[in-house]
Design a protein around this motif. Sequence first.
Motif, PDB file in Angstrom:
ATOM      1  N   SER A 181      26.376 -38.191 -48.993  1.00  0.00           N
ATOM      2  CA  SER A 181      25.723 -38.647 -50.217  1.00  0.00           C
ATOM      3  C   SER A 181      24.258 -38.973 -49.950  1.00  0.00           C
ATOM      4  O   SER A 181      23.379 -38.640 -50.760  1.00  0.00           O
ATOM      5  CB  SER A 181      26.458 -39.869 -50.767  1.00  0.00           C
ATOM      6  N   GLY A 182      23.978 -39.618 -48.834  1.00  0.00           N
ATOM      7  CA  GLY A 182      22.595 -39.903 -48.463  1.00  0.00           C
ATOM      8  C   GLY A 182      21.803 -38.634 -48.228  1.00  0.00           C
ATOM      9  O   GLY A 182      20.659 -38.490 -48.691  1.00  0.00           O
ATOM     10  N   MET A 228      21.604 -43.083 -42.744  1.00  0.00           N
ATOM     11  CA  MET A 228      21.532 -42.049 -41.701  1.00  0.00           C
ATOM     12  C   MET A 228      21.474 -40.648 -42.320  1.00  0.00           C
ATOM     13  O   MET A 228      20.738 -39.785 -41.837  1.00  0.00           O
ATOM     14  CB  MET A 228      22.721 -42.177 -40.745  1.00  0.00           C
ATOM     15  N   GLY A 229      22.246 -40.424 -43.376  1.00  0.00           N
ATOM     16  CA  GLY A 229      22.217 -39.138 -44.059  1.00  0.00           C
ATOM     17  C   GLY A 229      20.856 -38.851 -44.674  1.00  0.00           C
ATOM     18  O   GLY A 229      20.332 -37.734 -44.572  1.00  0.00           O
ATOM     19  N   ARG A 230      20.272 -39.859 -45.310  1.00  0.00           N
ATOM     20  CA  ARG A 230      18.935 -39.699 -45.898  1.00  0.00           C
ATOM     21  C   ARG A 230      17.900 -39.393 -44.819  1.00  0.00           C
ATOM     22  O   ARG A 230      17.069 -38.507 -44.984  1.00  0.00           O
ATOM     23  CB  ARG A 230      18.516 -40.969 -46.656  1.00  0.00           C
ATOM     24  N   GLU A 231      17.968 -40.140 -43.722  1.00  0.00           N
ATOM     25  CA  GLU A 231      17.004 -39.933 -42.640  1.00  0.00           C
ATOM     26  C   GLU A 231      17.127 -38.530 -42.046  1.00  0.00           C
ATOM     27  O   GLU A 231      16.122 -37.888 -41.743  1.00  0.00           O
ATOM     28  CB  GLU A 231      17.177 -41.006 -41.563  1.00  0.00           C
ATOM     29  N   VAL A 239      18.504 -36.815 -51.004  1.00  0.00           N
ATOM     30  CA  VAL A 239      17.147 -36.336 -50.738  1.00  0.00           C
ATOM     31  C   VAL A 239      16.939 -34.968 -51.382  1.00  0.00           C
ATOM     32  O   VAL A 239      15.925 -34.724 -52.040  1.00  0.00           O
ATOM     33  CB  VAL A 239      16.880 -36.271 -49.212  1.00  0.00           C
ATOM     34  N   LEU A 240      17.908 -34.106 -51.216  1.00  0.00           N
ATOM     35  CA  LEU A 240      17.796 -32.763 -51.798  1.00  0.00           C
ATOM     36  C   LEU A 240      17.800 -32.821 -53.321  1.00  0.00           C
ATOM     37  O   LEU A 240      17.033 -32.116 -53.982  1.00  0.00           O
ATOM     38  CB  LEU A 240      18.936 -31.880 -51.285  1.00  0.00           C
ATOM     39  N   LEU A 264      15.533 -36.098 -44.540  1.00  0.00           N
ATOM     40  CA  LEU A 264      14.078 -36.238 -44.537  1.00  0.00           C
ATOM     41  C   LEU A 264      13.472 -35.612 -43.290  1.00  0.00           C
ATOM     42  O   LEU A 264      12.421 -34.956 -43.362  1.00  0.00           O
ATOM     43  CB  LEU A 264      13.684 -37.715 -44.650  1.00  0.00           C
ATOM     44  N   LYS A 265      14.117 -35.788 -42.135  1.00  0.00           N
ATOM     45  CA  LYS A 265      13.624 -35.170 -40.898  1.00  0.00           C
ATOM     46  C   LYS A 265      13.667 -33.650 -41.023  1.00  0.00           C
ATOM     47  O   LYS A 265      12.733 -32.960 -40.601  1.00  0.00           O
ATOM     48  CB  LYS A 265      14.473 -35.603 -39.701  1.00  0.00           C
ATOM     49  N   GLU A 266      14.730 -33.107 -41.572  1.00  0.00           N
ATOM     50  CA  GLU A 266      14.839 -31.652 -41.715  1.00  0.00           C
ATOM     51  C   GLU A 266      13.794 -31.119 -42.672  1.00  0.00           C
ATOM     52  O   GLU A 266      13.212 -30.059 -42.426  1.00  0.00           O
ATOM     53  CB  GLU A 266      16.243 -31.266 -42.191  1.00  0.00           C
TER      54      GLU A 266
END
Length: 193
Positions: free
Chosen positions: A21-22, A179-182, A26-27, A185-187
């Motif tokens: 979900s995180g 963690m999923g959001r991070e 972002v997407l 965002l890194k990708e």
Amino acid sequence: MIEILIAILDIVLSIWNAYASGYNSVLLRKLEFSNDWKITLFSIANQFALVLAFAGATYGTAIILGYILMYLHYISYKALIALLSLNNLVFGGLIVFTGIVITIQSIVQASVTKKAIDIGVAIYNTIASLFNLIQYIQAFPALTETWNESEEENKNQALIVLALAAFIGIVLTFYAYKMGREKALKEINYSIA
């Protein structure tokens, strides 16, 4: 023992749901302004997936905590029964409700994409949601009766354990979501650079 293993599986799957979900948030944020009803539907389903992650993490944690605390003699067996009843009433119901919303989203997705994998997911979600709903409806009267007939001391112990489980569920869900959001965002930042 099987109940504990299922509770552990619930927690693991809930952490994964919160992480996903995180990541998806972002997407979806990048697509949010497209005025496409499908993006809005996916965004709503993603938020329900986060609620489902919290409910599942809390549900599983309450079961494990209840058995541990009973084994250590911090709560009685009757308090454990009250806890399991309340846990199933509240978080079982929340799991069923959010599962239905996610099922609706998967059906819409399958009807739009017409991909075999999406159709398979929609069929699985539909069957699982119907099964969960039927199980919940059948168990509801007995769970309600068990909770209502519990002594006040057992109810209080159950409420304390459930509150602690909910706190742990929030923490697990928050950190997995973060963690999923991070990761997303890194990708995105990596692909831009």
